[in-house]
Scaffold this active site. Structure first.
Site, PDB file in Angstrom:
ATOM      1  N   LEU A 115       0.877  -1.226   0.089  1.00  0.00           N
ATOM      2  CA  LEU A 115       0.109   0.078  -0.011  1.00  0.00           C
ATOM      3  C   LEU A 115       0.859   1.345   0.134  1.00  0.00           C
ATOM      4  O   LEU A 115       2.070   1.180   0.404  1.00  0.00           O
ATOM      5  CB  LEU A 115      -0.900   0.278   1.081  1.00  0.00           C
ATOM      6  CG  LEU A 115      -2.152  -0.939   1.348  1.00  0.00           C
ATOM      7  CD1 LEU A 115      -2.659  -0.911   2.836  1.00  0.00           C
ATOM      8  CD2 LEU A 115      -3.068  -0.703   0.197  1.00  0.00           C
TER       9      LEU A 115
ATOM     10  N   SER B 233       1.698  -1.328  -7.489  1.00  0.00           N
ATOM     11  CA  SER B 233       1.327  -2.630  -8.145  1.00  0.00           C
ATOM     12  C   SER B 233       0.338  -3.711  -7.602  1.00  0.00           C
ATOM     13  O   SER B 233       0.542  -4.678  -7.200  1.00  0.00           O
ATOM     14  CB  SER B 233       2.569  -3.500  -8.543  1.00  0.00           C
ATOM     15  OG  SER B 233       3.363  -3.610  -7.251  1.00  0.00           O
TER      16      SER B 233
END
Length: 207
Positions: free
Chosen positions: A32, A105
């Site tokens: 995150l 990602s």
């Protein structure tokens, strides 16, 4: 798709590795926003440089100032963002440089594409090592840190499609390295990753 192109073979990776006395690989940090990816990747880069390895860090924000400045944060743009950086990281790794990438990602499928690119051997002699590092942090801790004020903006609706708030994050299930950044110091994280690289023969100069 490009047509009328032919792969031009040159030095083999083995030749480059022997001449540079180093093995290339990609260390792919995911997690995150505010998990600590960039902080740990920067510290690892510095540590490996001090050990006299060739290493280069590709950071999510930094890449969007140049190579990926034409991309936004829609699902399709996120896919293309990761595809491009995976290709760049593969080039660095193929040159026998240690590539460090710190990108949220968020999608498993995109991270798998990056891994598969490194495993592709149709034009080379062997796959490139790809090490996924999951920098895990509870969303509550990430919101508390929020160094760029992004979570606050996302919750107010100022930022759309923000990972962890209004867009999903699909956590890795089988990352090579799993670090809980709320329990692990930056220094400890660097040592964990360094030991993994050493144990897997990626920091054995000249071997």
């Amino acid at each position: 798709m490009a047509t009328n192109i032919t792969w031009h073979a040159g030095l083999t990776r083995k030749e480059r590795s022997e001449l540079r006395k180093q093995k290339g690989c990609t260390v792919w940090f995911t997690g995150l926003s505010a998990s600590g990816k960039s902080t740990i990747a920067t510290a690892l880069e510095q540590h490996l440089l001090h050990l006299e390895y060739q290493v280069y860090r590709l950071d999510g924000d930094n890449v969007r100032f140049g190579l990926n400045k034409d991309l936004g944060f829609s699902p399709n743009d996120r896919v293309e963002n990761i595809r491009r950086i995976a290709e760049v990281a593969k080039l660095f790794a193929d040159s026998t440089t240690i590539a460090l990438t710190s990108f949220i990602s968020p999608y498993k499928a995109d991270r798998q594409i990056a891994r598969d690119l490194h495993a592709d051997t149709k034009n080379v002699d062997q796959p490139l090592p790809f090490i996924e590092v999951f920098i895990d942090v509870p969303i509550e801790e990430a919101e508390k840190r929020d160094p760029k004020g992004l979570y606050k903006k996302a919750k107010s609706g100022e930022i759309k499609e923000f990972t962890g708030i209004s867009a999903p994050y699909e956590a890795p299930e089988n990352a090579e390295i799993h670090i809980h950044s709320e329990k692990t110091s930056v220094e400890e994280a660097v040592m964990i990753i360094t030991k993994y690289l050493e144990d897997n023969g990626l920091l054995s100069k000249g071997s």
